[in-house]
Scaffold this motif. Sequence first.
Motif, PDB file in Angstrom:
ATOM      1  N   UNK A  80     -42.836 -74.775 -61.355  1.00  0.00           N
ATOM      2  CA  UNK A  80     -42.211 -75.792 -61.785  1.00  0.00           C
ATOM      3  C   UNK A  80     -40.763 -75.279 -62.736  1.00  0.00           C
ATOM      4  N   UNK A  81     -40.413 -74.144 -62.021  1.00  0.00           N
ATOM      5  CA  UNK A  81     -39.084 -73.493 -62.877  1.00  0.00           C
ATOM      6  C   UNK A  81     -37.979 -74.399 -62.492  1.00  0.00           C
ATOM      7  N   UNK A  82     -36.855 -74.564 -63.311  1.00  0.00           N
ATOM      8  CA  UNK A  82     -35.894 -75.340 -63.046  1.00  0.00           C
ATOM      9  C   UNK A  82     -34.665 -74.601 -62.354  1.00  0.00           C
ATOM     10  N   UNK A  83     -34.952 -74.222 -61.040  1.00  0.00           N
ATOM     11  CA  UNK A  83     -33.961 -73.468 -60.084  1.00  0.00           C
ATOM     12  C   UNK A  83     -33.485 -74.557 -58.897  1.00  0.00           C
ATOM     13  N   UNK A  84     -32.461 -74.163 -58.258  1.00  0.00           N
ATOM     14  CA  UNK A  84     -32.015 -74.869 -56.950  1.00  0.00           C
ATOM     15  C   UNK A  84     -32.866 -73.994 -55.744  1.00  0.00           C
ATOM     16  N   UNK A  85     -33.471 -74.928 -54.864  1.00  0.00           N
ATOM     17  CA  UNK A  85     -34.085 -74.428 -53.865  1.00  0.00           C
ATOM     18  C   UNK A  85     -33.026 -74.470 -52.944  1.00  0.00           C
ATOM     19  N   UNK A  86     -32.259 -73.490 -52.115  1.00  0.00           N
ATOM     20  CA  UNK A  86     -31.211 -73.523 -51.595  1.00  0.00           C
ATOM     21  C   UNK A  86     -31.291 -73.604 -49.911  1.00  0.00           C
ATOM     22  N   UNK A  87     -32.368 -72.987 -49.587  1.00  0.00           N
ATOM     23  CA  UNK A  87     -32.436 -72.824 -48.123  1.00  0.00           C
ATOM     24  C   UNK A  87     -34.026 -72.287 -47.560  1.00  0.00           C
ATOM     25  N   UNK A  88     -34.414 -72.641 -46.548  1.00  0.00           N
ATOM     26  CA  UNK A  88     -35.544 -72.144 -46.116  1.00  0.00           C
ATOM     27  C   UNK A  88     -35.251 -70.943 -45.280  1.00  0.00           C
ATOM     28  N   UNK A  89     -35.999 -69.870 -45.294  1.00  0.00           N
ATOM     29  CA  UNK A  89     -35.737 -68.533 -44.638  1.00  0.00           C
ATOM     30  C   UNK A  89     -36.569 -68.186 -43.480  1.00  0.00           C
ATOM     31  N   UNK A  90     -37.513 -69.195 -43.116  1.00  0.00           N
ATOM     32  CA  UNK A  90     -38.031 -69.262 -41.844  1.00  0.00           C
ATOM     33  C   UNK A  90     -39.137 -67.822 -41.667  1.00  0.00           C
ATOM     34  N   UNK A  91     -39.553 -67.328 -42.771  1.00  0.00           N
ATOM     35  CA  UNK A  91     -40.722 -66.358 -42.658  1.00  0.00           C
ATOM     36  C   UNK A  91     -41.651 -66.551 -43.723  1.00  0.00           C
ATOM     37  N   UNK A  92     -42.999 -66.022 -43.504  1.00  0.00           N
ATOM     38  CA  UNK A  92     -44.060 -66.059 -44.304  1.00  0.00           C
ATOM     39  C   UNK A  92     -44.582 -67.725 -44.391  1.00  0.00           C
ATOM     40  N   UNK A  93     -44.384 -68.295 -43.309  1.00  0.00           N
ATOM     41  CA  UNK A  93     -45.114 -69.390 -43.227  1.00  0.00           C
ATOM     42  C   UNK A  93     -46.532 -69.715 -43.435  1.00  0.00           C
ATOM     43  N   UNK A  94     -46.882 -70.619 -44.211  1.00  0.00           N
ATOM     44  CA  UNK A  94     -48.352 -71.016 -44.378  1.00  0.00           C
ATOM     45  C   UNK A  94     -48.485 -72.343 -44.847  1.00  0.00           C
ATOM     46  N   UNK A  95     -49.955 -72.951 -45.080  1.00  0.00           N
ATOM     47  CA  UNK A  95     -49.917 -73.988 -45.277  1.00  0.00           C
ATOM     48  C   UNK A  95     -50.937 -74.020 -46.880  1.00  0.00           C
TER      49      UNK A  95
END
Length: 289
Positions: A80-95
């Motif tokens: 819950x850190x107050x940072x911007x998520x800019x972009x998904x990078x397409x690797x290390x996918x998991x659920x």
Amino acid sequence: MPNGNLKLAIQKSGRLTEKSLQLLRTCGLDVENYKDRLFVTVKNYNMDVLFLRDDDIPEYVKDGVADIGFVGENVVLEKQADVDIVKKLGYSRCKLRIGIPENENINDLRELEGKTIATSYPNILSNYLLDNEVKAKVIQISGSVEIAPSLGVADYICDLVSTGTTLKMNKLKTSFTILDSQAVLIKSKELEDNQEKMELFNNLITRIDSALNAKNSKYLMMNIPKEALSEIVEIIPSLKSPTVLNLADESMLAIQSVIPADKFWEINDDLHKAGATDILLLPIENIIL
Ligand code: PRT
Ligand code: ZN
């Protein structure tokens, strides 16, 4: 190292490390061998790469110790850190999924009501339950969550799953998905106040976009009989109109095109049937659109 360089935090040693370094190298950045170093300076870019535990990356980026970071979205959301998520990078996918004993069945989220769920992601899970108005008891466990049900510590678990092997080995199976995660690029909210670093950051984003575009594409080349041109152009799922070149043999043409990587095997038979020969499929390093 207060040197005006853009500071990127990546995982020191773990599932994200190799892929993060690979992405940087595909972006043309010369990152030297990092073993046993806290940080390295990129040789051909004004950037320092900091090597940290993944759990610490959101906080360090929030505090501005690093300007940006590559880290799992699951970790960013949990911290819950107050940072911007800019972009998904397409690797290390998991659920992040609910795991239940293999002899049980759950068809409705409300069946979690009153149950005890063990997880290393208490914030994400609690928020999810709250959003769905389900009251379950969440207990935090920092490792080997999957053994909690057999120890009698919890009814169910909520953990990251990629192949599902770990759950199976513990006589559990997957139920609801709480989060689809992958590596993301995060950025400090304060970065925008620093114009020089923002220029470095925007340039890096252009490079990352071109690397991600290229990863999903292949370069297709083939020779075709001249009269098959319109039929073959119909078959090719190209990003733009294909390139058509004359050959010394005037009855033939050469075709070149960028196609989505996953489409090739769907069209290969049709290309052959239409008369294509000498088909080449090549990897692409970068695409600047
Ligand atoms: O030392 P440090 O704190 O930096 O590393 P870490 O041990 O906390 O993290 P690490 O390297 O294990 O994982 C880093 C990131 O990789 C995670 O935060 C996720 O974003 C991503 N990732 C992708 C995974 C998995 N896949 C994964 N399968 N992280 C963990 N797992 C574990 C999961 O917890 C479970 O124990 O693998 C097991 C399940 O895998 P399967 O294949 O059996 O389903
Ligand atoms: Zn960690």
